[in-house]
Design a protein around this motif. Structure first.
Motif, short mmCIF file in Angstrom:
data_model
loop_
_atom_site.label_atom_id
_atom_site.label_comp_id
_atom_site.label_asym_id
_atom_site.label_seq_id
_atom_site.Cartn_x
_atom_site.Cartn_y
_atom_site.Cartn_z
N ARG A 1 3.62 -2.92 -10.80
CA ARG A 1 3.23 -1.64 -11.39
C ARG A 1 4.12 -1.22 -12.56
NH1 ARG A 1 -0.25 1.84 -8.57
NH2 ARG A 1 -1.27 0.79 -6.81
N SER B 1 0.83 -1.21 0.00
CA SER B 1 0.00 0.00 0.00
C SER B 1 0.86 1.26 0.00
CB SER B 1 -0.94 0.00 1.20
OG SER B 1 -0.25 0.19 2.42
N GLY C 1 2.04 1.59 -3.58
CA GLY C 1 0.88 1.95 -4.38
C GLY C 1 0.50 3.42 -4.20
N HIS C 2 0.54 3.89 -2.98
CA HIS C 2 0.21 5.30 -2.71
C HIS C 2 1.18 6.23 -3.43
CE1 HIS C 2 -0.57 9.04 -0.65
NE2 HIS C 2 0.62 9.03 -0.08
N ASP D 1 0.65 6.03 -7.24
CA ASP D 1 -0.59 6.70 -7.63
C ASP D 1 -0.43 8.22 -7.64
OD1 ASP D 1 -1.85 4.29 -7.97
OD2 ASP D 1 -2.87 4.33 -6.03
#
Length: 339
Positions: free
Chosen positions: A212, A173, A176-177, A180
């Protein structure tokens, strides 16, 4: 009035039973943490209130003579100076005290023979059992013969953990944060300690970059102990690789990244985004406040202690470890990277 001064006799369980209007055996069940399913909640509350009002204190020596086992639990952690473990241990102490036990703290970093010593204390019945936080494989092997009196947190061996943390998901996470937000050069500031939890964080970090499509970019990586000057120098070297964001294995390492950024004349989060891990009080003392992974230390301490006490009480073993969920807390240390 509580009778707990030196000029009056010690309050006994018989005194508590007489005052509460219940049998001494009922008082004994409550004060020894064995009331569950045997004593009604109302009666338990009455006995606990009466014991507190009278100033009752359990006689540890008498209990040991009666049962042959000390009512002390050992909690072995890798570094008692880390702020995170303070909250863990407070919660463990409260959970133990509710069931008539106390907690002995053991630092595994300063004593190379800690596991051998604790196994000896369990066998000699000086302590009832112990909780070990991220033990290594050698320590786990030593505890094998007394496994019914041990709970492991984040064990090296699959199937041995009594409590596990969702470390992998938390690190994913974090990546991912940052991704993003638009970061493509994400560095990892790792803790230089041979613990499974840190190996898992590294593996999860790399796996999420791969997922990713960011693994082909140059990857910044640095590792350090928690000593502030050494960590600051390591963070400085990492920042100089050109990363725009750093995922740290610990809030203390994130603090070192803040120091390094200031020395380089960089602003957080305008020039550099930083994410920590643990969410100790220190994370909110930083400016800007730190985005970090929250580990519910109180939940961890309570769950590990209750699992151990259930083992000692002979309750049926639960299937699988207790899972402590971690979550990413967004604050002000991360932002869209400058173009």
């Amino acid at each position: 009035m509580a009778r707990n001064d030196r000029t009056t006799p010690l309050v006994t369980s018989r005194d508590v039973a007489r005052e509460a209007g219940v049998s001494q055996s009922t008082v004994s069940l409550v004060l020894n943490g064995k009331a569950e399913g045997r004593v009604s909640p109302a009666t338990r509350e009455l006995i606990e209130e009466t014991a507190a009002r009278l100033g009752y204190r359990p006689n540890a020596s008498a209990q040991m003579l009666r049962t042959g086992i000390g009512r002390t639990l050992a909690f072995a952690v890798p570094d008692i100076q880390q702020p995170f473990f303070g909250e863990v241990l407070v919660a463990a102490e409260v959970a133990a005290r509710e069931r008539g036990y106390s907690v002995l703290l053991v630092d595994t970093t300063t004593d190379p023979r800690w596991s051998e010593r604790l196994v000896g204390m369990i066998r000699s019945r000086m302590i009832a059992g112990c909780i070990t936080y991220t033990p290594d494989a050698e320590a786990e092997a030593r505890f094998a013969d007394v496994g019914d009196r041990v709970v492991m947190v984040e064990s090296e061996t699959p199937g041995l953990s009594g409590v596990d943390l969702t470390v992998d998901a938390a690190m994913r996470s974090v990546v991912g944060h940052l991704a993003d937000l638009g970061h493509r050069r994400i560095g990892h500031f790792a803790a230089r300690y041979p613990k499974l939890t840190f190996r898992n964080r590294r593996a999860a970090f790399l796996a999420e970059l791969e997922r990713r499509g960011l693994a082909g970019n140059p990857l910044g990586h640095a590792a350090s102990t928690f000593e502030i000057e050494a960590a600051t120098e390591a963070a400085k070297s990492l920042i100089e690789t050109g990363v725009t964001a750093i995922a740290c294995d610990d809030d203390l390492l994130a603090g070192a990244a803040y120091r390094a950024a200031r020395r380089l004349g960089l602003a957080i989060p305008d020039d550099l985004s930083v994410v920590g891990f643990n969410d100790i009080e220190f994370a909110r003392a930083l400016h800007p406040e730190l985005t970090t992974v929250h580990i519910p230390a109180g939940t961890l301490g309570r769950e590990a202690t209750r699992r151990l006490l259930d083992k000692l009480d002979g309750k049926p073993a639960r299937s699988g470890p207790a899972i402590v969920e971690l979550r990413l807390v967004l604050r002000q240390s991360t932002a869209v990277p400058r173009r």
